[in-house]
Design a protein around this motif. Structure first.
Motif, PDB file in Angstrom:
ATOM      1  N   ALA A   1       0.809  -1.213   0.000  1.00 35.56           N
ATOM      2  CA  ALA A   1       0.000   0.000   0.000  1.00 35.56           C
ATOM      3  C   ALA A   1       0.844   1.266   0.000  1.00 35.56           C
ATOM      4  O   ALA A   1       0.325   2.358  -0.118  1.00 35.56           O
ATOM      5  N   ARG A   2       2.199   1.110   0.119  1.00 38.57           N
ATOM      6  CA  ARG A   2       3.032   2.276   0.366  1.00 38.57           C
ATOM      7  C   ARG A   2       2.954   3.326  -0.742  1.00 38.57           C
ATOM      8  O   ARG A   2       2.895   4.515  -0.485  1.00 38.57           O
ATOM      9  N   SER A   3       2.911   2.868  -1.998  1.00 41.27           N
ATOM     10  CA  SER A   3       2.905   3.830  -3.094  1.00 41.27           C
ATOM     11  C   SER A   3       1.702   4.750  -3.017  1.00 41.27           C
ATOM     12  O   SER A   3       1.813   5.957  -3.184  1.00 41.27           O
ATOM     13  N   ALA A   4       0.543   4.127  -2.736  1.00 47.57           N
ATOM     14  CA  ALA A   4      -0.673   4.926  -2.617  1.00 47.57           C
ATOM     15  C   ALA A   4      -0.529   5.922  -1.466  1.00 47.57           C
ATOM     16  O   ALA A   4      -0.975   7.061  -1.549  1.00 47.57           O
ATOM     17  N   GLN A   5       0.142   5.477  -0.408  1.00 43.99           N
ATOM     18  CA  GLN A   5       0.311   6.352   0.749  1.00 43.99           C
ATOM     19  C   GLN A   5       1.208   7.545   0.417  1.00 43.99           C
ATOM     20  O   GLN A   5       0.945   8.665   0.835  1.00 43.99           O
ATOM     21  N   TYR A   6       2.262   7.282  -0.357  1.00 43.40           N
ATOM     22  CA  TYR A   6       3.142   8.401  -0.715  1.00 43.40           C
ATOM     23  C   TYR A   6       2.463   9.346  -1.697  1.00 43.40           C
ATOM     24  O   TYR A   6       2.649  10.555  -1.645  1.00 43.40           O
ATOM     25  N   ALA A   7       1.666   8.766  -2.609  1.00 46.58           N
ATOM     26  CA  ALA A   7       0.913   9.622  -3.524  1.00 46.58           C
ATOM     27  C   ALA A   7      -0.036  10.497  -2.716  1.00 46.58           C
ATOM     28  O   ALA A   7      -0.167  11.699  -2.956  1.00 46.58           O
ATOM     29  N   ALA A   8      -0.681   9.893  -1.703  1.00 47.82           N
ATOM     30  CA  ALA A   8      -1.585  10.654  -0.843  1.00 47.82           C
ATOM     31  C   ALA A   8      -0.819  11.733  -0.094  1.00 47.82           C
ATOM     32  O   ALA A   8      -1.305  12.856   0.080  1.00 47.82           O
ATOM     33  N   ASN A   9       0.405  11.394   0.324  1.00 54.18           N
ATOM     34  CA  ASN A   9       1.221  12.376   1.027  1.00 54.18           C
ATOM     35  C   ASN A   9       1.509  13.594   0.160  1.00 54.18           C
ATOM     36  O   ASN A   9       1.540  14.724   0.621  1.00 54.18           O
ATOM     37  N   ALA A  10       1.747  13.324  -1.135  1.00 55.13           N
ATOM     38  CA  ALA A  10       1.980  14.439  -2.050  1.00 55.13           C
ATOM     39  C   ALA A  10       0.751  15.333  -2.106  1.00 55.13           C
ATOM     40  O   ALA A  10       0.846  16.555  -2.097  1.00 55.13           O
ATOM     41  N   GLN A  11      -0.438  14.709  -2.120  1.00 54.67           N
ATOM     42  CA  GLN A  11      -1.686  15.490  -2.115  1.00 54.67           C
ATOM     43  C   GLN A  11      -1.835  16.274  -0.824  1.00 54.67           C
ATOM     44  O   GLN A  11      -2.254  17.417  -0.822  1.00 54.67           O
ATOM     45  N   ARG A  12      -1.452  15.620   0.299  1.00 57.82           N
ATOM     46  CA  ARG A  12      -1.511  16.319   1.579  1.00 57.82           C
ATOM     47  C   ARG A  12      -0.620  17.549   1.537  1.00 57.82           C
ATOM     48  O   ARG A  12      -0.960  18.602   2.058  1.00 57.82           O
ATOM     49  N   GLY A  13       0.544  17.394   0.872  1.00 63.88           N
ATOM     50  CA  GLY A  13       1.463  18.525   0.749  1.00 63.88           C
ATOM     51  C   GLY A  13       0.804  19.679   0.017  1.00 63.88           C
ATOM     52  O   GLY A  13       0.925  20.837   0.414  1.00 63.88           O
ATOM     53  N   LEU A  14       0.078  19.353  -1.056  1.00 63.22           N
ATOM     54  CA  LEU A  14      -0.612  20.403  -1.816  1.00 63.22           C
ATOM     55  C   LEU A  14      -1.669  21.077  -0.959  1.00 63.22           C
ATOM     56  O   LEU A  14      -1.811  22.290  -0.949  1.00 63.22           O
ATOM     57  N   LEU A  15      -2.417  20.268  -0.197  1.00 63.91           N
ATOM     58  CA  LEU A  15      -3.441  20.815   0.681  1.00 63.91           C
ATOM     59  C   LEU A  15      -2.806  21.737   1.719  1.00 63.91           C
ATOM     60  O   LEU A  15      -3.301  22.827   1.998  1.00 63.91           O
ATOM     61  N   ALA A  16      -1.666  21.288   2.247  1.00 61.98           N
ATOM     62  CA  ALA A  16      -0.987  22.095   3.269  1.00 61.98           C
ATOM     63  C   ALA A  16      -0.613  23.463   2.716  1.00 61.98           C
ATOM     64  O   ALA A  16      -0.713  24.478   3.406  1.00 61.98           O
ATOM     65  N   GLN A  17      -0.207  23.488   1.436  1.00 65.81           N
ATOM     66  CA  GLN A  17       0.162  24.768   0.834  1.00 65.81           C
ATOM     67  C   GLN A  17      -1.044  25.686   0.694  1.00 65.81           C
ATOM     68  O   GLN A  17      -0.924  26.899   0.749  1.00 65.81           O
ATOM     69  N   SER A  18      -2.222  25.068   0.474  1.00 69.05           N
ATOM     70  CA  SER A  18      -3.395  25.896   0.208  1.00 69.05           C
ATOM     71  C   SER A  18      -4.033  26.421   1.489  1.00 69.05           C
ATOM     72  O   SER A  18      -4.844  27.333   1.452  1.00 69.05           O
ATOM     73  N   LEU A  19      -3.711  25.832   2.627  1.00 73.51           N
ATOM     74  CA  LEU A  19      -4.270  26.307   3.884  1.00 73.51           C
ATOM     75  C   LEU A  19      -3.249  27.176   4.604  1.00 73.51           C
ATOM     76  O   LEU A  19      -2.065  26.895   4.569  1.00 73.51           O
TER      77      LEU A  19
END
Lengths: 643, 82
Positions: free
Chosen positions: A443-461
């Motif tokens: 499942a790790r790849s999906a988790q890292y992809a999700a982490n990248a999305q979290r990074g984008l969200l963090a930038q927007s907040l």
């Protein structure tokens, strides 16, 4: 005829290329002499390591091992005992030198020919006082298959083999109990000569078939017992029997592994030990032009690059994409580091129909004109991974040299000119050696992809607090149970940053903690709106010998994927509550500083623990932090509890 | 290859194996005269010589060699017949 070269498949292309290009490279014996004068442990280790990476001849391996014995290096010590049905002393030099390539100081204890049972079950006082971290069982097939008649039926052959392997397993289980060591089982070389010829494989009792059954049974038993596997038989099948076995040496000295294979044997072993100690590589960073496809995307355009079925070269590049995808599916993180315009670099992934990899497969995608070493540092920071877990694949020798020079901890395989050899070059270096394959890996790849999305969200907040609240984090936790064992062991084995004591507990040791009523264990899984991160943290608390009201946090590990998510605060809240429920009054947190765990330097002081004065018996630099539970106030977080 | 050259090369090789830079073999040297040249390092030495010259001694030869001269002579024969 003797093979003139030692195990060609293991020649370490990386340093070799770097050394050849060095104009002042001195000859081997001059460098060995200079080493004797060197009294700086770090410099000695670096030079020994460089020498170990050369394409060494037989006597050079022995000379280098002797120089290593005489030097002071401060490399991490691993104590390895080999017990065997054969002679194994001749493997020592090769193992020592191969260990150097992996930054390990492997100290050896070699059992006598055929004495493995007595040495373990005795137990031998010498072996006991050696206190091995690992015990390797090196057996030869004829020993384990002896006396099984050629006309035995299929079912009986299986039973007899299982019985022999069961007897061996009883010895390795004893080794684990007696010495508290991790056990490694070696698969047996199939040295049998043809008896029926082509038909051998169809006769259950033929020596060839028995050796096959034996290796299958050994593997099953090792899996069942949580024993590591050193698959010499597989490597031998790749290299050819002559590279691994010499019948004259068997007759002369009862050596089952040929002396000329000792370095290759040591290399396989060092990879396994490295993986067990958490130093295997985790991330593959790929160049694009002439690496993942043929041609230059900026010049040739999407329609002009060479990729896909139909041409030999296009299929070769496709082969590397497929291999990278397979690595990603087993949990290796992929990233791109390319000198290109970003839009150009991304175009083939979305527009070319023959690409096997897609943009989603990469956790980080960096295409710009910056220095690649700087980009790699940036990628490491974004993934929260150490550069020493990186492998960088680039067809351009200048880029490779540049990265090796400024980031020597990054592994850089010396790719051949012909893309036909890319996959073999990458695969045979053993960078991504594993000792387990868990659901979390998948499942790790999906988790890292999700982490990248979290990074984008963090930038927007605007604030970190808003970001954490918006993640909608949910925690499931409990004591470590048998179903959590493999993942917990892996997490403790692989985590280097958030790891308070870096003790690499084996599955057996953790099982013992689970069963011990005076020990508390805690594991937790964190999910959020982007997905489930799986089991990401574990803690083991043992009762203080001197004071029943004090519990010691023997180890606390957390995956770097969930740093900065308030998980450590939430876990401490839980640990304190559970400890109080048991009537505990004090917690002691141990912290052993390493080169990599500075990120948690102030972990315990931030919670209000106080540093105890250094006791006389803690010469290893371990700190003890103490906290009265009455003083602890739960910290408010954005993590909700889930059933 | 001359006997002298082979003897000089084998001296260097045995010196490297045993960690003795100044080791000098003669045709009459026997194993027990050389410090550290035990049965384990005897096999190591045979392996190294075989790899160096791309030859293979018979197991009977390896069992029978009683001095360095006999190794050199057997080696010479193997090299010549290649």
């Amino acid at each position: 005829m003797q093979p003139r070269k030692l195990c060609a498949n293991f020649s370490a292309t990386k340093e070799q290329a770097a050394l050849k290009s060095s104009p002042d490279s001195l000859d081997f014996s001059t460098r060995l002499k200079a080493l004797r004068q060197c009294d700086d442990p770090q410099e000695a280790a670096a030079e020994l390591r460089r020498l170990a990476h050369l394409d060494l001849e037989y006597l050079q391996v022995i000379q280098l091992a002797r120089a290593f014995d005489d030097a002071v290096t401060a490399l991490p010590l691993v104590r390895l005992a080999i017990v065997s049905s054969c002679t194994v002393d001749h493997l020592t030099a090769g193992i020592r030198v191969a260990g150097l390539r992996h930054d390990l100081d492997i100290r050896l204890w070699c059992g006598q020919f055929g004495q493995y049972r007595q040495e373990v079950l005795g137990p031998s006082e010498a072996l006991k006082s050696f206190a091995p971290d690992f015990v390797l069982f090196s057996m030869h097939a004829d020993h384990l298959c002896a006396g099984i008649p050629v006309d035995i039926g299929a079912a009986q052959a299986g039973q007899r083999i299982d019985q022999r392997v069961g007897e061996l397993a009883a010895v390795w289980q004893a080794a684990r109990r007696e010495f508290g060591a991790a056990v490694i089982a070696q698969t047996c070389l199939n040295t049998s000569e043809p008896l029926f010829g082509n038909y051998d494989r169809m006769v259950s009792g033929s020596p060839y078939r028995l050796a096959q059954l034996l290796n299958d049974a050994l593997t099953d038993q090792a899996r069942k017992d949580g024993v590591g596997l050193l698959d010499v038989a597989r490597q031998c099948a790749r290299d050819g029997l002559a590279a691994w076995y010499d019948h004259a040496r068997w007759l002369q000295a009862k050596m089952n592994i040929s002396p000329t294979a000792s370095l290759g044997f040591g290399e396989l072993l060092s990879r396994h030990i490295g993986a067990a100690r958490g130093t295997a590589r985790k991330c593959l960073v790929l160049d694009l032009d002439n690496t993942l496809w043929g041609g230059v995307i900026g010049d040739d355009g999407v329609e002009g690059i060479c990729i896909g079925e139909g041409s030999a070269a296009g299929e070769a590049f496709l082969g590397l994409q497929r291999y990278a995808k397979s690595l990603q599916q087993r949990g290796i993180i992929l990233a791109v580091c390319s000198k290109n315009e970003d839009a150009n670099a991304r175009a083939p992934f979305s527009e070319h129909p023959d690409m096997h990899l897609s943009l989603d497969d990469f956790a980080v995608f960096v295409a710009n004109w910056n220095d690649k070493a700087a980009n790699l540092e940036d990628i490491a920071e974004r993934l929260n991974l150490g550069l020493d877990s990186f492998v960088f694949v680039d067809d351009n020798p200048a880029e490779r040299a540049r990265v090796r020079e400024s980031l020597p901890m990054v592994a850089v395989p010396e790719l051949p000119l012909d893309p036909a050899g890319y996959v073999a070059c990458l695969a045979n270096q053993g960078y991504f050696e594993a000792v387990a394959f868990t659901a979390d890996d998948q499942a790790r790849s999906a988790q890292y992809a999700a982490n990248a999305q979290r990074g984008l969200l963090a930038q927007s907040l605007t604030s970190h607090d808003d970001y954490l609240r918006s993640l909608d984090m949910r925690l499931r936790y409990g004591a470590i149970t048998p179903v959590d064992l493999v993942r917990s062991t892996q997490l403790i084995g692989k985590t280097n940053q958030f790891n308070t004591t870096t003790i690499r507990y084996s599955a057996e040791q953790i099982s013992a903690f689970i069963e011990d009523k005076t020990t508390m264990t805690l594991q937790c899984r964190l999910a959020d709106r982007f997905g489930d991160n799986g089991l990401v943290s574990a803690m083991i608390l043992t009762r203080d010998n001197r004071d029943k009201k004090t519990f010691v946090i023997a180890i606390w590990v957390m995956s770097c994927r969930v740093f900065g998510r308030q998980l450590e605060q939430e876990m401490m809240n839980i640990a304190v509550k559970q400890a109080r429920d048991r009537g505990v009054r004090f917690l002691v947190g141990l912290y052993s500083p390493t080169a990599k765990n500075a990120v948690i330097r102030s972990l315990y002081s931030d919670f209000g623990f106080e540093l105890e004065p250094a006791s006389t018996d803690s010469s290893d630099g371990q700190q003890r932090w103490r906290m009265r539970l009455d003083d602890y106030r739960p910290i408010s977080t954005h993590i909700a509890h889930e059933e | 290859m001359s006997t002298e050259k082979l003897l000089a090369r084998l001296s260097v090789m045995l010196g490297e194996l045993l960690g003795d830079d100044s080791l000098q073999l003669t045709m009459d040297t026997i194993r027990s005269e050389v410090d550290g040249w035990d049965s384990f390092n005897y096999i190591n030495f045979i392996v190294a010589v075989e790899m160096e010259y791309g030859v293979k001694f018979s197991i009977a030869e390896v069992e029978a060699f009683s001095n360095v001269g006999e190794i050199v002579t057997a080696l010479q024969t193997l090299i010549d017949s290649k």
